[in-house]
Design a protein around this motif. Structure first.
Motif, mmCIF file in Angstrom:
data_model
loop_
_atom_site.group_PDB
_atom_site.id
_atom_site.type_symbol
_atom_site.label_atom_id
_atom_site.label_comp_id
_atom_site.label_asym_id
_atom_site.label_seq_id
_atom_site.Cartn_x
_atom_site.Cartn_y
_atom_site.Cartn_z
ATOM 1 N N UNK A 99 -19.568 -17.161 -19.409
ATOM 2 C CA UNK A 99 -19.170 -16.707 -20.784
ATOM 3 C C UNK A 99 -18.937 -18.137 -21.654
ATOM 4 N N UNK A 100 -18.916 -17.915 -23.083
ATOM 5 C CA UNK A 100 -18.972 -18.934 -23.848
ATOM 6 C C UNK A 100 -17.444 -19.490 -23.966
ATOM 7 N N UNK A 101 -17.473 -20.883 -24.051
ATOM 8 C CA UNK A 101 -16.197 -21.532 -24.428
ATOM 9 C C UNK A 101 -16.072 -22.281 -25.696
ATOM 10 N N UNK A 102 -15.492 -22.750 -26.607
ATOM 11 C CA UNK A 102 -15.452 -23.478 -27.624
ATOM 12 C C UNK A 102 -14.810 -25.057 -27.292
ATOM 13 N N UNK A 103 -14.009 -24.923 -26.124
ATOM 14 C CA UNK A 103 -13.696 -26.363 -25.574
ATOM 15 C C UNK A 103 -13.840 -25.935 -23.886
ATOM 16 N N UNK A 113 -22.426 -24.724 -18.852
ATOM 17 C CA UNK A 113 -21.658 -23.470 -19.584
ATOM 18 C C UNK A 113 -22.308 -23.308 -20.992
ATOM 19 N N UNK A 114 -22.049 -22.112 -21.389
ATOM 20 C CA UNK A 114 -22.423 -21.721 -22.743
ATOM 21 C C UNK A 114 -21.324 -22.439 -23.700
ATOM 22 N N UNK A 115 -21.707 -22.974 -24.843
ATOM 23 C CA UNK A 115 -20.604 -23.457 -25.843
ATOM 24 C C UNK A 115 -20.877 -22.953 -27.060
ATOM 25 N N UNK A 139 -20.656 -20.005 -28.054
ATOM 26 C CA UNK A 139 -21.565 -18.665 -28.250
ATOM 27 C C UNK A 139 -22.906 -18.814 -28.803
ATOM 28 N N UNK A 140 -23.499 -20.014 -28.637
ATOM 29 C CA UNK A 140 -24.670 -20.007 -29.338
ATOM 30 C C UNK A 140 -25.620 -20.876 -28.537
ATOM 31 N N UNK A 141 -25.439 -21.596 -27.636
ATOM 32 C CA UNK A 141 -26.258 -22.431 -26.706
ATOM 33 C C UNK A 141 -25.692 -22.930 -25.377
ATOM 34 N N UNK A 142 -26.256 -23.553 -24.475
ATOM 35 C CA UNK A 142 -25.567 -23.820 -23.303
ATOM 36 C C UNK A 142 -25.640 -25.280 -22.781
ATOM 37 N N UNK A 143 -24.809 -26.025 -22.474
ATOM 38 C CA UNK A 143 -24.849 -27.491 -22.201
ATOM 39 C C UNK A 143 -24.664 -27.869 -20.754
ATOM 40 N N UNK A 144 -25.315 -28.806 -20.259
ATOM 41 C CA UNK A 144 -25.164 -29.215 -18.878
ATOM 42 C C UNK A 144 -24.619 -30.595 -18.833
ATOM 43 N N UNK A 168 -26.910 -16.271 -27.600
ATOM 44 C CA UNK A 168 -25.910 -15.895 -27.904
ATOM 45 C C UNK A 168 -24.931 -15.506 -26.669
ATOM 46 N N UNK A 169 -23.771 -15.813 -26.599
ATOM 47 C CA UNK A 169 -22.884 -15.690 -25.433
ATOM 48 C C UNK A 169 -21.847 -14.836 -25.649
ATOM 49 N N UNK A 170 -21.255 -14.046 -25.035
ATOM 50 C CA UNK A 170 -19.985 -13.357 -25.060
ATOM 51 C C UNK A 170 -18.958 -14.444 -24.821
ATOM 52 N N UNK A 171 -17.737 -14.387 -25.643
ATOM 53 C CA UNK A 171 -16.712 -15.394 -25.330
ATOM 54 C C UNK A 171 -15.682 -14.943 -24.216
ATOM 55 N N UNK A 172 -14.854 -15.784 -23.790
ATOM 56 C CA UNK A 172 -13.922 -15.557 -22.652
ATOM 57 C C UNK A 172 -12.927 -14.364 -22.999
ATOM 58 N N UNK A 173 -12.588 -13.718 -22.011
ATOM 59 C CA UNK A 173 -11.750 -12.463 -22.330
ATOM 60 C C UNK A 173 -10.704 -12.911 -23.018
ATOM 61 N N UNK A 174 -10.065 -12.321 -24.224
ATOM 62 C CA UNK A 174 -8.938 -12.455 -25.141
ATOM 63 C C UNK A 174 -9.083 -13.757 -25.909
#
Length: 372
Positions: A182-186, A203-205, A207-212, A231-237
């Motif tokens: 799931x995507x995280x902003x931080x 991890x997806x970052x 909600x638009x891409x993923x970083x290693x 595009x990724x779903x964000x973490x729950x809540x």
């Protein structure tokens, strides 16, 4: 040939035609073949009809259900809807494969997965790492229980725990590999702290891409490059802010004016879209017009903008409302991107430290950077 075998073959062929099977990780194709998606799909899936999610039940329409499980390489199978929004899915196959390739997973690695969902990704991790080498954390107890059942049916030895993925799972640390579905902003610092020096976090970052990210020896930081766009779903809540229709409202726009037609390239240029996400992290850009000519943007609070093609080949029309002038902000963001030589999304990276994290362009030390 069963309906599943035929659809699986078509999906594999579409992946082949699109160059989605990575050469450096041939094991992934073998794992996908050994662990079919339909083993992890619940009896009810959800289809988007353009306005709402509609149920696709295996018992009532098995062909539609199978078509959702084995859609195109870039199509997820939505497994849960909450409040009208998709909240869990079997991720699209091309993105799953791309992220597993970025993880550089080896046999015997100790792996932490955040976001078990249906369990398919966890099963692929276990296929490569080996029995008992993967622990997966899921915040939804119901999803966790169903994932355990599906993993058992598939013969995958994965430890599924119920918990808050943002805290990682310290019991099994340190891990060689950490991956979030799931995507995280931080990026939570706990993920870095629970990964060994030289280990890798994917991890997806945003909600638009993923970083290693590779964790530094000593564990004082983690840094790495953007690997792909999706595009990724964000973490729950963590679904913050309002949606487009709520921000836009029903009132007339406060401003209308022509803009350079090049700004409409937000629809088609993934690299520009990612750059805008970096420069304007709180602005959501949507390509969702029925006639295919518009770009929508909003800040999740009270400001919005809509760009649409005009009859004049040299211009487009912008409408906007709210206290922020999002059109001007989008123009400035594109102006920066052009002045920097139109960097690709692969020119961006991220550095995570205990007290700060930031995205950078081209160089983690000397390049332009934006705090996360």
């Amino acid at each position: 040939m069963t309906q599943f075998e035929e659809r699986r073959m078509r999906l594999a062929e579409a992946m082949e035609a699109g160059g989605d099977w990575p050469d450096r990780s041939p094991w992934i194709r073998d794992a996908v073949a050994a662990l079919p998606r339909h083993l992890f799909a619940p009896d009810r899936l959800w289809c988007w009809d353009g306005f709402h999610y509609q149920p696709a039940d295996r018992a009532e329409d098995p062909e539609l259900w199978a078509a959702e499980v084995y859609a195109g390489p870039s199509d997820p199978a939505v497994t849960q809807v909450m409040g009208g929004r998709a909240s869990s899915s079997i991720s699209c196959q091309a993105v799953v494969v791309d992220m597993l390739d970025a993880l550089m997973l080896q046999e015997g690695h100790r792996v932490l997965e955040l976001g078990t969902g249906a369990g398919w990704n966890a099963s692929l991790l276990g296929w490569r790492a080996g029995p008992g080498r993967v622990v997966s954390v899921e915040v939804d107890a119901g999803l966790a229980a169903e994932a355990r059942r599906c993993l058992a049916v598939a013969g995958a030895d994965v430890d599924v725990q119920v918990g808050d993925g943002s805290l990682g799972w310290p019991v099994g640390a340190p891990y060689d590999r950490v991956i979030s579905t799931y995507a995280v902003d931080r990026v939570p610092w706990e993920w870095v702290a629970q990964t060994r020096g030289g280990g890798r976090i994917v991890t997806p970052w945003g909600r638009l891409g993923h970083v290693a990210l590779t964790v530094a020896e000593g564990g004082g930081s983690a840094t790495g490059w953007v690997q792909g766009l999706a595009m990724f779903m964000p973490s729950r809540g963590s679904e913050a802010g309002l949606g487009w229709s709520e921000v836009r409202g029903d009132g007339p726009p406060q401003d209308e004016r022509p803009v350079a037609r090049e700004l409409l390239s937000l629809r088609d240029d993934a690299h520009l879209l990612f750059a805008v996400r970096v420069v304007l992290p709180d602005v959501v850009v949507i390509m969702n017009a029925c006639d295919g000519t518009a770009v929508w943007a909003h800040d999740g609070v009270s400001s919005w903008a809509m760009l649409s093609a005009s009859d004049d080949e040299g211009a487009a029309i912008a409408h906007q409302g709210g206290p922020r002038r999002l059109v001007e902000e989008l123009e400035r963001a594109r102006g920066w991107w052009v002045s920097e030589g139109r960097p690709e999304l692969y020119d961006f990276g991220m550095t995570v430290e205990p007290d700060q994290q930031y995205v950078w362009c081209r160089d983690p030390v000397a390049g332009s950077r934006w705090p996360v």
